[in-house]
Design a protein around this motif. Structure first.
Motif, PDB file in Angstrom:
ATOM      1  N   GLY A   1      12.993 -44.801  60.140  1.00  0.00           N
ATOM      2  CA  GLY A   1      13.512 -44.093  59.757  1.00  0.00           C
ATOM      3  C   GLY A   1      12.636 -42.984  58.637  1.00  0.00           C
ATOM      4  O   GLY A   1      12.583 -41.819  58.360  1.00  0.00           O
ATOM      5  N   LEU A   2      11.645 -43.211  58.022  1.00  0.00           N
ATOM      6  CA  LEU A   2      11.128 -42.942  57.288  1.00  0.00           C
ATOM      7  C   LEU A   2      10.031 -42.052  57.464  1.00  0.00           C
ATOM      8  O   LEU A   2       9.585 -41.156  57.269  1.00  0.00           O
ATOM      9  N   LYS A   3       9.227 -42.638  58.557  1.00  0.00           N
ATOM     10  CA  LYS A   3       8.640 -41.249  58.985  1.00  0.00           C
ATOM     11  C   LYS A   3       8.656 -40.411  59.332  1.00  0.00           C
ATOM     12  O   LYS A   3       8.634 -39.030  59.186  1.00  0.00           O
ATOM     13  N   LYS A   4      10.775 -40.751  60.238  1.00  0.00           N
ATOM     14  CA  LYS A   4      10.845 -38.998  60.265  1.00  0.00           C
ATOM     15  C   LYS A   4      11.603 -38.308  59.391  1.00  0.00           C
ATOM     16  O   LYS A   4      11.170 -36.977  58.775  1.00  0.00           O
ATOM     17  N   TYR A   5      11.865 -39.194  57.753  1.00  0.00           N
ATOM     18  CA  TYR A   5      12.390 -38.240  56.641  1.00  0.00           C
ATOM     19  C   TYR A   5      10.970 -38.215  55.601  1.00  0.00           C
ATOM     20  O   TYR A   5      11.569 -37.036  54.936  1.00  0.00           O
ATOM     21  N   SER A   6       9.734 -38.711  55.533  1.00  0.00           N
ATOM     22  CA  SER A   6       9.209 -38.300  55.254  1.00  0.00           C
ATOM     23  C   SER A   6       8.565 -36.790  56.051  1.00  0.00           C
ATOM     24  O   SER A   6       7.397 -36.303  55.476  1.00  0.00           O
TER      25      SER A   6
END
Length: 321
Positions: free
Chosen positions: A174-179
Motif C-alpha cells: 500500500g505504501l508504494k502506491k500511496y507514496s
C-alpha cells in the motif's frame, strides 16, 4: 428479560428491526419438540453472555403470512435476525446448533472493523517526526539498503522510528502506491516523503539532511517520558497491535480491543535503548507494560485482574464512535 410472545405482524416487524441480534422460534404448542425448544430459549435468556440478544416465539399457524415469508416448512424452526435480515437458521430441535449460530453472530459483531488502509498509512507515517519504512528494524536491518540508511541516520544522531515492512504486506504494498515510490527503504519527515537511499545519500553529502532531521538528545529518560506521554493510553509491547510478537502482548491487545480502547503501541523490539531503559525507569522488569495518562498501570496479570473486576473499563480512554 423474558421470552417475548409475538402475536401480530406489527409486533413481529418491531421485533426484527433492532440492530441487536434477535432470535425467533416458530413453533406449535401441541408439538413436544417445540415445547422443549421454548424451554431451551428460556434458559439461554438467563445467560450473561446473551444479555444483548432478544428472544421471542411465534405460533407458526397463527401468523401464516409471516411463516410463508420466512419459508417455515416445519416446526420447530429458529431464525436469527439482525436489522430485519435473516442471518441464521436452524431447522428442527437442535439446541446446540442454535447456540453455535448465536455465538458465531456475537463473535463476528465483536470483531473490530478493518481500518481503512489510507488512514492506517497516514497514522504510521505520522507516528514520529521522522519515520523510516525499511526491511527489518534499526537494531536488525534485513537488507543492505536498509542497513546503509540506518547507518546514515545514526551518524547524524537522528531521532527516528522504524517500521518493518516485512511484517505487514498490506502496508508494504500500500505504501508504494500511496507514496508513488516503488522501493524501500522510504524516509518520511513530518509526514512528508523525503525519498529512498540514493536521495538521502545525496542530501547527506550536500549537508541538507542534517538541518532537516530531528535530533536524538541522547537523554534516554527524556525520550521515555516523551514516549509514555505520546498518547493518553500507551502500550509497550513486543510487536504491534496488528502483529503482536509474543503471547502476552497478543492477550493484552485483545483485552484492550475488547474494551474498544483508544491506545497506541510501541514495539520494544525495535529500540533496545527503550527496551532496557523502560525496565529501570518504571521499575518493572517485563513486557508488556500499559500506561494511562503517563502512569504505569502494570503488566498483563494486573490488567487481567482489573478487567475481571470491572476497574479497567472505567479508566481506559475510548475510541470515538
Amino acid at each position: 428479560m423474558s421470552l417475548v410472545k409475538i402475536t401480530s405482524t406489527d409486533e413481529y416487524k418491531n421485533f426484527i428491526k433492532s440492530d441487536d441480534l434477535s432470535i425467533i422460534h416458530f413453533y406449535a404448542p401441541w408439538a413436544e419438540q417445540c415445547v422443549q425448544m421454548n424451554e431451551v430459549l428460556e434458559q439461554l435468556i438467563k445467560l450473561d453472555s446473551y444479555k444483548n440478544v432478544k428472544f421471542a416465539n411465534i405460533v407458526a399457524e397463527d401468523l401464516p403470512e409471516i411463516s410463508l415469508e420466512c419459508k417455515i416448512e416445519a416446526v420447530p424452526t429458529t431464525l436469527l435476525f439482525k436489522s430485519k435480515k435473516i442471518v441464521g437458521r436452524v431447522d428442527g430441535a437442535n439446541p446446540s446448533e442454535v447456540r453455535e449460530k448465536i455465538d458465531s453472530q456475537i463473535s463476528s459483531s465483536n470483531k473490530p472493523e478493518p481500518e481503512n488502509l489510507e488512514k492506517k498509512l497516514e497514522k504510521l507515517i505520522n507516528k514520529a517526526q521522522c519515520m523510516l519504512f525499511m526491511k527489518g528494524n534499526r537494531e536488525n536491518p534485513r537488507c543492505g539498503f536498509s542497513r546503509t540508511m540506518v547507518a546514515l541516520l545514526n551518524e547524524h544522531k537522528a531521532d527516528y522510528e522504524t517500521f518493518d515492512i516485512l511484517e505487514d504486506n498490506e502496508v508494504r504494498e500500500g505504501l508504494k502506491k500511496y507514496s508513488n515510490w516503488p522501493t524501500y527503504p522510504q524516509l518520511y519527515i513530518k509526514g512528508e516523503l523525503i525519498g529512498g537511499l540514493d536521495i538521502i545519500k545525496e542530501m547527506s553529502e550536500s549537508g541538507e539532511l542534517d538541518s532537516m532531521l530531528p535530533k536524538d538528545s541522547g537523554n534516554v529518560e527524556d525520550k521515555l517520558k516523551k514516549l509514555i506521554n505520546q498518547a493518553p493510553c500507551m502500550l509497550f509491547m513486543k510487536g504491534s497491535r496488528d502483529v503482536p510478537r509474543c503471547g502476552f502482548s497478543k492477550t493484552i491487545t485483545a483485552i484492550l480491543n475488547e474494551h474498544k480502547a483508544d491506545y497506541q503501541t510501541f514495539d520494544i523490539l525495535e529500540d533496545n535503548a527503550v527496551r532496557e531503559g523502560l525496565k529501570k525507569y518504571s521499575n518493572w522488569p517485563t513486557y508488556p507494560q500499559l500506561y494511562i495518562n503517563g502512569d504505569l498501570i502494570g503488566g498483563l496479570d494486573i490488567v487481567r485482574e482489573m478487567n475481571e473486576s470491572g476497574e479497567l473499563e472505567n479508566i481506559l480512554p475510548k475510541k470515538e464512535t
